[in-house]
Design a protein around this motif. Structure first.
Motif, PDB file in Angstrom:
ATOM      1  N   PRO A 144       0.852  -1.202   0.000  1.00  0.00           N
ATOM      2  CA  PRO A 144       0.000   0.000   0.000  1.00  0.00           C
ATOM      3  C   PRO A 144       0.886   1.250   0.000  1.00  0.00           C
ATOM      4  N   THR A 224      -1.420  -2.640  -6.874  1.00  0.00           N
ATOM      5  CA  THR A 224      -2.322  -2.170  -5.829  1.00  0.00           C
ATOM      6  C   THR A 224      -3.270  -1.132  -6.425  1.00  0.00           C
ATOM      7  N   PRO A 236      -6.214   2.293  -0.492  1.00  0.00           N
ATOM      8  CA  PRO A 236      -5.994   0.976  -1.108  1.00  0.00           C
ATOM      9  C   PRO A 236      -7.125   0.023  -0.751  1.00  0.00           C
TER      10      PRO A 236
END
Length: 284
Positions: A144, A224, A236
């Protein structure tokens, strides 16, 4: 565990999944169709993307999106959410032959201290690979990705061009660590930045860092995706990896990883507890 954007056509832009694993293992999750769709991937190495110079100076774009990343990081730290991690090794027939699974709630104590509560953690059946501390660090911090002004001096950030990701027009940047320090993990890859809000909506790359000479580790390429939360920031929501790990002293191992972040809720308290006082009954 610590961490935490807006669109012209908001309902469509929300389809962009979120945001970051570098591991020696991997996974599959039951996901909505929007999350399962393969987003645009970077062109092959050495292939230039069709682009024109942005109207805003590139350095100004970089400054703005990293500042927004700092705001995003601080905001996400005020949210509770649930994180699902699944990692699988895949055999020659394309079937999972080992699995690691962990479901965790990211919560706050009544006093406001953030903590992780593991709610589902069956025994791992991985046999051909082992999870290392770097893997867990990558899941928590690299996958992330948060590229703040404090992190910026560690990287070379190069403008590549423009690209349409679903309904979102983006600036594309390649990011490479300038120098690696012992014990630190870094992101190396590509980020897509919304050209209106100047906020990251997608990342693709690998986690990297200095390894000890005797360590034989390999880390997969991951993607991501972020999703607009409450009309302000892109958080995320989904990370995926499906890659073959190449080891120095052992056979190659194909892995799948899936990390899903759900149920974002802002933590807040509107009730203040003070000293108890006696209240006399009302007089008739």
């Amino acid at each position: 565990m610590s961490e935490v954007i807006s669109l012209a056509t908001e309902s469509k832009r929300k389809r962009l999944g979120s945001c970051s694993l570098v591991i020696c293992a991997c996974a599959t999750l039951a996901l909505p169709m929007a999350a399962q769709r393969q987003g645009p991937l970077p062109p092959p190495p050495g292939t230039a993307m069709p682009s024109s110079a942005p109207a805003v100076p590139v350095q100004q774009i970089i400054q703005k999106f990293t500042e927004h990343e700092d705001e995003f990081r601080k905001e996400r730290e005020n949210y509770t959410y649930t994180q699902f991690v699944i990692m699988q090794t895949i055999d020659d027939d394309g079937q999972p032959d080992g699995e690691y699974r962990l479901t965790s709630d990211i919560l706050f104590t009544p006093s406001g201290k953030r903590y992780q509560k593991d709610v589902f953690a069956p025994v791992s059946t991985l046999s051909r690979i082992q999870m290392s501390q770097q893997d867990f660090d990558d899941i928590e911090k690299v996958w992330p990705l948060v590229m703040t002004p404090d992190e910026l001096p560690k990287y070379d950030v190069k403008y590549v061009g423009r690209e349409q990701v679903d309904e979102v027009s983006t600036y594309v940047f390649d990011i490479t660590p300038l120098k690696m320090e012992k014990g630190q993990r870094y992101f190396q890859g590509r980020v897509w930045v919304d050209d209106k809000d100047l906020q990251i909506v997608k990342t693709r790359g690998k986690a990297t860092g200095l390894l000890k000479k005797k360590e034989d580790q390999a880390f997969p390429t991951f993607e991501t995706f972020r999703e607009n939360i409450e009309g302000h920031f892109w958080f995320p929501t989904y990370t995926r990896a499906d890659d073959v790990l190449h080891f120095k002293t052992g056979p190659d191992v194909r892995i799948r990883v899936s990390v899903k972040y759900t149920n974002y809720k802002r933590f807040g308290s509107t009730i203040k507890i003070g000293k108890p006082t006696q209240v006399d009954p009302e007089k008739p």
